[in-house]
Every structure is written in C-alpha cells, then in structure tokens.
Design a protein around this motif. Structure first.
Motif, PDB file in Angstrom:
ATOM      1  N   ARG A 144       5.331  -4.647   8.630  1.00  0.00           N
ATOM      2  CA  ARG A 144       4.228  -4.384   9.576  1.00  0.00           C
ATOM      3  C   ARG A 144       4.551  -4.982  10.946  1.00  0.00           C
ATOM      4  NH1 ARG A 144       0.022  -6.324   7.198  1.00  0.00           N
ATOM      5  NH2 ARG A 144      -0.687  -4.360   6.317  1.00  0.00           N
TER       6      ARG A 144
ATOM      7  N   ASP B 159      -6.986  -3.284  -3.976  1.00  0.00           N
ATOM      8  CA  ASP B 159      -6.231  -4.138  -3.058  1.00  0.00           C
ATOM      9  C   ASP B 159      -6.824  -5.546  -3.094  1.00  0.00           C
ATOM     10  OD1 ASP B 159      -4.432  -4.887  -1.173  1.00  0.00           O
ATOM     11  OD2 ASP B 159      -5.033  -3.414   0.348  1.00  0.00           O
TER      12      ASP B 159
ATOM     13  N   GLU C  51       0.835  -1.203   0.000  1.00  0.00           N
ATOM     14  CA  GLU C  51       0.000   0.000   0.000  1.00  0.00           C
ATOM     15  C   GLU C  51       0.869   1.252   0.000  1.00  0.00           C
ATOM     16  OE1 GLU C  51      -2.932  -1.868   2.922  1.00  0.00           O
ATOM     17  OE2 GLU C  51      -3.615   0.198   2.700  1.00  0.00           O
TER      18      GLU C  51
END
Ligand code: ATP
Ligand code: MG
Length: 465
Positions: free
Chosen positions: A364, A245, A182
C-alpha cells in the motif's frame, strides 16, 4: 560537454538556417543543416543527430511528412528529439506534430536565448532517457487490477488459491498491514466462484451489538425496531465469498456463534426458530497474531483452530523485494489510468532508491508513493528526485525509537489510575446519566447488554436510592 550532442536544423529559409547554426555552434554543439524534408531524412539516417529543429512548411517534403516517415521507419528509441519550428498561424500543424511525437514547438522568429534554453531542456530529457530503466508502453486496454508478483512466496500463494476450487473450506489470511490480504481474498473469490456474490465486512467497524444482526439477520419482531425480516450477510452471500476483515476484533461473545456457523454450516437469524443454511466460504483476514491473542484470552482458542486449517501468510514487501520492479510498473500504469497521469518511464536511480527503502507500509505504501510521485512529476519520467518526499528511516532513528519505547524511559504522571478503575468509573458515570437505563447505557458504551450486566456485577455497581 555540449559537443557530444549533434543537432540537425532543417529549414528552407537559408537565413534562419545560417543564424541558428552559427549560434548553436558558438554554444558548443555539433550542428548539421538540410534545406528540405527529404534532405533532412537523409541527414538523419547518416548523422544520427540527437535533436532536430524542424520547419513545417518546406518544398519537396514538409516537416510533418518527415516526422511521419521517421515514425514509420525508425525504431521508437532511435527517433531523435524533434522541436518543430512553426510560422505564425501554424498552430494546427504544430498540434499535429505534437501528436506525432514532437517534443516541443517554437514559433518563428525564435529569440536566440529561447532557442538555447529549449534545446538545453530537451537534451536534458535525453540525458535522463539514457538512464531510463523502464518504458511504460502506452496501451489502450483498460487497466486490470490483479495480483502482481513472481517471487516464490507469491507463487506458493497462487498454488494454494488454485487448490481451493470446488471446496468451501474456511481460509485464514494473515499478514502485515498493506501486504495485500484483501487482494488475496478477492483472488480466492475470482478463482473459485466469480459469478456468486462477494461480501466483505470489517469486524472492527461494525459496533459490537450489531455484528450478530449484520451477519445472521433477524425476523420481524425479534426486538424493538425489527419491523420486518432482514437478511444477514451469511444468507446474502449465497454460494459466494464472505470476507471477515480484522477477525481479531470479532466480539468474544459472538465468536462461539461464528464457530458454530463454520462447523454446522447453519445459523439462526435473531428471533428465528428455524435454521438457515450457510452455503458460502468464509475468508478471515488479520494483521494480528491470533495465537498470541488466544494466549492472552482475547480470542477463542476453538475458533482459532477452526480458522487456522488453511492459512495463507502474505509476506511483507521486504521479503519479496524481487517483485518490486513489476509492482512499480503496475502502479505507474494504475496511476496513469486512475489519476490520469502520463508517466512513460522511470530511471534506474529511482528504482534503486525505491529498492533501498524498507517499506514498513508494504505494497500500500509503494502504491501511494508511486501515485504521489506521478502526480507531481513535471515530465513524463519518474526520477530519483520525484521521490524526494520519501524519507528513508535511518537505522539510528529506528534504534532510538525502540529505546524510547522501553517502559522506564516514558515520562508519566506520578500516580496513574488503574485501567479497571477507569472502566468502573466510566460505566458508573454513564449509568447515572441514563438513570440506570441499561439498554441505553450499553448502546452508548458500544457493548452488548450481557457484557454490561457482567461488568455491573463484577464491579458491584448499585443504583443509589
Ligand atoms: N500483489 C499485489 N499486486 C498488486 N497490487 C497489490 C498487491 N498487494 C496489494 N496491492 C495493492 O495494495 C493496496 C493494499 O492492499 P490490501 O488492501 O489488499 O492490503 P491489506 O493487507 O488488506 O492491508 P490492511 O491490513 O491495512 O487492510 C491495494 O490498493 C491493493 O490493490
Ligand atoms: Mg485490508
């Protein structure tokens, strides 16, 4: 061990000076004394103590003035640790001293036991500081969440992104979960058409029967409930960037329509007779192997080839681990900014420990790990202990897991119902419940009406009369 530490006591009260000196010497420290701020400064220059116990109110030069002088004339890393000694009622001055960087303050008279524990604690931070890998310089500029990484694999990505200016080519961004897909999509937008809209939709989150109206929009009266024209995302995005996405989850039936949009640059809102132009750029993201899905018949081949013209593969963190340190610093700053933590440094052991982790959840996971450690850190420093919650995945565990995943090791009931039968029975059940209202049934099952019709035919389902 303790005599490696040098302590300076600065106080104009000679009885205090002597008693603290005697006590700390008996504890094994090397102790110097000075009886006012000016003498204290000279002593600091000469002896370079590790720690200074500093009185506030003194003739000639106060403790606060001495502290301000140190900040002005010494390099930050050379200023000794300062513990202020304050008289009753000196709270304001103590607060000012803390703002000037004092480590702690103690109200006089200080019980000797308290003096010992505070000094020990302060020197312990010094031990840590000696091991610090990085200092995070406080800066007041607002935190900017940009793509971080200098690894050649990341540089290649930046090069591709900068080549996209001036065209509207469709881009496919692939990569494991948490690698930054993203973020790449946003970077494409920022580097090409930052003033235009940026719209992201997650194909897995939009119900199958709504994806078309979500993207194409509809005209008034197109179906029951369409009380007014509604603009779809393809129109709303104007000349901007439309991110799709989890493209692998795009309903198979709709993939043809999407292909058409990409090829022809136009589309029909549901129920419309006139085409609309699509002026934006599509950026499709996926963490699945689309080629494999094509081979299994789960993704249209023609759409795949159309998407796969310019592909950006975002590497897993383990393949650009040289970026780890930059990312760590970035995420400490991010935590300080967003979570209001105040981490100032991280030790070498901690960085080494983080480097030894395999990061299955990629960037992440790293970001979450830093955030969690920053929140629970007691001091302003992240140590190896701050990351004790991060359980390394042992090699044997991974191997064991792999072993358990082989088919013959999984324990199952004796007889399993084949998936097709489950699907058939389930559809039949819902049809019965809705008294064969096909619209309602399709909605309840989250599939389109044509899909339902196809299944009814395939399974040979009939309404019992
Ligand atoms: N190169 C990077 N520099 C700075 N931050 C990054 C970078 N890559 C990822 N991040 C941060 O890591 C987090 C996860 O990134 P992102 O959401 O882009 O991953 P993703 O690949 O889309 O994952 P998923 O497939 O699970 O949706 C975000 O908070 C993002 O800001
Ligand atoms: Mg994502």
């Amino acid at each position: 061990m303790k005599n490696k530490w040098k302590i300076l006591i600065v106080d104009d009260d000679l009885s205090i000076l002597r008693s603290y000196q005697k006590y700390l010497e008996s504890e094994g420290y090397t102790v110097f004394t000075a009886d006012d701020g000016r003498a204290g400064y000279i002593m600091i220059e000469k002896e370079r103590p590790d720690l200074v116990l500093l009185d506030i109110n003194m003739p000639v030069k106060s403790g606060l003035d001495l502290l301000a002088d140190l900040n002005k004339t010494f390099d930050k890393k050379d200023v000794p640790l300062i513990i202020m000694l304050t008289a009753y009622g000196d709270l304001d001055a103590a607060v000012r001293a803390m703002n000037l960087g004092a480590y702690e303050f103690l109200s006089k008279p200080v019980p000797l036991e308290k003096l010992r524990s505070t000094v020990e604690c302060a020197l312990e931070t010094l031990t840590l500081k000696e091991r610090v890998a990085y200092f995070i310089e406080p800066d007041n500029t607002p935190f900017k969440d940009t793509i971080i990484g200098r690894d050649p694999l990341m540089i290649d990505i930046y090069k591709t992104i900068s080549s996209l200016k001036g065209n509207k080519a469709t881009i496919l961004v692939t990569g494991e979960s948490g690698t930054g897909k993203e973020m790449v999509a946003k970077a494409i937008h920022e580097n090409t058409v930052p003033e235009e809209p940026f719209i992201a939709i997650n194909c897995a989150a939009v119900p199958e029967n709504l994806i078309e109206s979500e993207l194409m929009g509809y005209v008034k009266g197109a179906f029951t409930g369409a009380n007014a024209n509604r603009e779809g995302k393809l129109e709303a995005v104007k000349g901007g960037t439309l991110v799709l996405d989890e493209i692998s989850e795009m309903p198979y039936e709709f993939q043809t329509k999407l292909l058409r949009v990409i090829q022809e640059k136009d589309f029909y809102p549901i129920g419309a007779t006139e085409k609309k132009r699509f002026n934006g750029r599509i950026v499709a993201l996926t963490n699945k192997n689309l080629k494999e899905l094509v081979e299994k018949g789960k993704f249209r081949e023609d759409l795949f080839y159309r998407l796969n013209v310019i592909t950006i593969s975002v590497p897993p963190l383990r393949n650009h681990i040289s970026d780890l340190e930059m990312l760590i610093l970035h995420f400490i700053k991010k935590a300080n900014f967003i979570m209001n933590t105040s981490i100032q440094s991280i030790t070498k052991e901690a960085v080494d420990y983080l480097r030894s982790h395999t990061w299955p959840g990629n960037i992440r996971e790293l970001e979450n790990t830093i955030q969690r450690a920053s929140i629970k850190a007691k001091d302003k420093i992240l140590t190896r202990d701050s990351f004790s919650f991060l359980v390394p995945e042992k090699k044997e565990q991974t191997e064991q897991k792999a072993k358990h995943n082989t088919l013959d090791e999984i324990v199952m009931p004796e007889k399993l119902t084949p998936l097709r039968d489950v699907e058939r029975n389930y559809i039949e059940f819902v049809l019965k419940q809705t008294n064969w209202h096909k619209g309602k049934t399709a909605e309840l099952l989250g599939i389109t009406r044509p899909t339902l019709d196809k299944r009814i035919e395939e399974f040979g389902l009939h309404k019992d009369v």
